[in-house]
Design an enzyme around this catalytic site. Structure first.
Site, PDB file in Angstrom:
ATOM      1  N   TYR A  53       0.724  -1.344   0.100  1.00 44.79           N
ATOM      2  CA  TYR A  53      -0.002  -0.201   0.171  1.00 44.79           C
ATOM      3  C   TYR A  53       0.887   0.969   0.219  1.00 44.79           C
ATOM      4  O   TYR A  53       0.683   2.030   0.998  1.00 44.79           O
ATOM      5  CB  TYR A  53      -0.433   0.147   1.159  1.00 44.79           C
ATOM      6  CG  TYR A  53      -2.019  -1.316   1.278  1.00 44.79           C
ATOM      7  CD1 TYR A  53      -2.134  -1.836   0.291  1.00 44.79           C
ATOM      8  CD2 TYR A  53      -2.476  -1.164   2.404  1.00 44.79           C
ATOM      9  CE1 TYR A  53      -3.143  -2.773  -0.051  1.00 44.79           C
ATOM     10  CE2 TYR A  53      -3.928  -2.572   2.007  1.00 44.79           C
ATOM     11  CZ  TYR A  53      -4.013  -2.630   1.101  1.00 44.79           C
ATOM     12  OH  TYR A  53      -5.162  -4.388   1.147  1.00 44.79           O
ATOM     13  N   HIS A 128      -1.132 -11.867   0.460  1.00 45.27           N
ATOM     14  CA  HIS A 128      -1.851 -10.891  -0.461  1.00 45.27           C
ATOM     15  C   HIS A 128      -2.507 -11.495  -2.107  1.00 45.27           C
ATOM     16  O   HIS A 128      -3.693 -11.554  -2.311  1.00 45.27           O
ATOM     17  CB  HIS A 128      -0.999 -10.106  -0.911  1.00 45.27           C
ATOM     18  CG  HIS A 128      -1.952  -8.739  -0.783  1.00 45.27           C
ATOM     19  ND1 HIS A 128      -0.788  -7.316  -0.621  1.00 45.27           N
ATOM     20  CD2 HIS A 128      -2.728  -8.135  -0.834  1.00 45.27           C
ATOM     21  CE1 HIS A 128      -2.447  -6.245  -0.945  1.00 45.27           C
ATOM     22  NE2 HIS A 128      -2.851  -6.882  -0.845  1.00 45.27           N
ATOM     23  N   SER A 208     -13.282  -4.231  -0.152  1.00 41.11           N
ATOM     24  CA  SER A 208     -14.044  -3.187  -0.730  1.00 41.11           C
ATOM     25  C   SER A 208     -15.276  -3.381  -0.356  1.00 41.11           C
ATOM     26  O   SER A 208     -16.257  -3.649  -1.573  1.00 41.11           O
ATOM     27  CB  SER A 208     -13.914  -3.445  -1.443  1.00 41.11           C
ATOM     28  OG  SER A 208     -14.087  -2.028  -2.957  1.00 41.11           O
ATOM     29  N   PRO A 209     -15.963  -3.687   0.899  1.00 43.00           N
ATOM     30  CA  PRO A 209     -17.614  -4.395   1.465  1.00 43.00           C
ATOM     31  C   PRO A 209     -18.286  -3.479   0.899  1.00 43.00           C
ATOM     32  O   PRO A 209     -19.663  -3.143   1.584  1.00 43.00           O
ATOM     33  CB  PRO A 209     -17.032  -4.431   2.946  1.00 43.00           C
ATOM     34  CG  PRO A 209     -16.228  -2.954   2.971  1.00 43.00           C
ATOM     35  CD  PRO A 209     -15.074  -3.240   2.325  1.00 43.00           C
ATOM     36  N   LEU A 210     -18.073  -1.943   0.581  1.00 41.67           N
ATOM     37  CA  LEU A 210     -19.232  -0.999   0.506  1.00 41.67           C
ATOM     38  C   LEU A 210     -19.427  -0.734  -1.879  1.00 41.67           C
ATOM     39  O   LEU A 210     -19.555   0.308  -1.855  1.00 41.67           O
ATOM     40  CB  LEU A 210     -18.698   0.877   0.516  1.00 41.67           C
ATOM     41  CG  LEU A 210     -18.444   0.682   1.735  1.00 41.67           C
ATOM     42  CD1 LEU A 210     -18.707   1.747   2.717  1.00 41.67           C
ATOM     43  CD2 LEU A 210     -20.172  -0.266   2.596  1.00 41.67           C
ATOM     44  N   GLY A 211     -18.741  -1.547  -2.577  1.00 41.21           N
ATOM     45  CA  GLY A 211     -19.007  -1.847  -3.383  1.00 41.21           C
ATOM     46  C   GLY A 211     -20.688  -1.742  -3.953  1.00 41.21           C
ATOM     47  O   GLY A 211     -21.040  -2.757  -3.797  1.00 41.21           O
ATOM     48  N   GLY A 212     -20.530  -0.670  -4.584  1.00 39.60           N
ATOM     49  CA  GLY A 212     -22.551  -0.866  -5.374  1.00 39.60           C
ATOM     50  C   GLY A 212     -23.046   0.028  -4.364  1.00 39.60           C
ATOM     51  O   GLY A 212     -23.414   0.928  -4.538  1.00 39.60           O
TER      52      GLY A 212
END
Length: 288
Positions: A53, A128, A208-212
């Site tokens: 990162y 990873h 990326s749990p908030l995709g959408g």
């Protein structure tokens, strides 16, 4: 904050993915540290980072060093905070991502992460991404060795399918405690792996749990996500759709621990509040 089990640890039901603080478009260090401190203030006890990162052309480990500085400068206790880091990926100068599962590379990467984080042992170290050019058992074997040497306390895998999770379990045994795969309202092709984690008692840490609902730093350019049932429920509740999405994720599996990213204190405070947002049966029926 309500807690969930992650191997030998109890952590807050909502974690924090620190990647946005170090890659392209990152905030200045003061805001980055303030965001990490806000996460801790909100009850977050799982911070996810990685040696890869960093911005293209930069130095590996930028995010790990930032996390270490933020923990050191925090005014409260941090001995209960689990820092999870990852090795096996890198960046190219044009912004791409590389994969390197060579055992020698992973050993050097883990030992470098250990120094950057300034800890006696890494609480959770994750591969990873499997390297298609290196047998998975070889990549995981060196992580098992590092655990036996006391440099790693627990091991996880990321971006893996069900077969690879089974193989990791065979190689690592009880050392394997987590799987970090992509899962969100918009990306649900990881259902088999989500169910497998619940069956095996492994923590599932969706990235990326908030995709959408909102765009991930890895999703590319784009405007706001279209309105959805999550927005409808959020409006009725007087909370953000992101908070509803995270609360919904928590209902899918008792071993799921979302790790939403944030680059502003107010964003992670909002996400952390999802741990205590209990959706009704009627609300859940509206959500896809």
């Amino acid at each position: 904050m309500r807690t969930r089990t992650l191997g030998p640890y109890e952590v807050g039901a909502i974690g924090y993915g620190a990647m946005p603080l170090s890659i392209e478009g990152r905030p200045d260090e003061a805001r980055g540290v303030a965001t990490l401190h806000a996460a801790l203030d909100a009850g977050v006890t799982l911070i996810d980072t990685a040696d890869s990162y960093y911005a293209p052309g930069g130095e590996p480990g930028h995010n790990e060093l930032l996390v270490a500085r933020a923990l050191a400068s925090y005014g409260g206790a941090t001995d209960h905070v689990l820092v999870a880091t990852k090795g096996g990926r890198g960046r190219t100068d044009d912004g791409g991502w590389t994969v390197n599962g060579d055992p020698g590379h992973l050993r050097r990467a883990a030992e470098a992460s250990l120094k950057r984080l300034g800890v006696e042992a890494i609480g959770l170290y994750q591969l990873h991404k499997p390297d298609p050019d290196v047998p998975l058992a070889e990549s995981l074997g060196v992580l098992r060795e590092l655990a036996q040497e006391g440099k790693i306390r627990a091991v996880g895998v990321s971006n893996t399918d069900a077969g690879q999770i089974h193989e990791a379990r065979r190689v690592l045994g009880d050392l394997l405690v987590s799987v970090q795969n992509r899962y969100s309202p918009a990306v649900r092709d990881g259902e088999p792996e989500l169910r497998l984690c619940a069956e095996l008692g492994l923590a599932h840490l969706p990235w990326s749990p908030l995709g959408g609902i909102s765009r991930s730093a890895l999703d590319g350019p784009g405007g706001p996500a279209p309105r959805s049932a999550f927005h409808t429920v959020a409006a009725a509740r007087g909370v953000s759709p992101q908070q509803v999405a995270l609360a919904w994720l928590l209902t899918l599996s008792p071993t799921l621990i979302p790790i939403p990213g944030a680059s502003r204190p107010e964003s992670i405070r909002d996400s952390a509040a999802a741990a205590d947002l209990v959706l009704t049966g009627e609300e859940l029926a509206l959500l896809p």
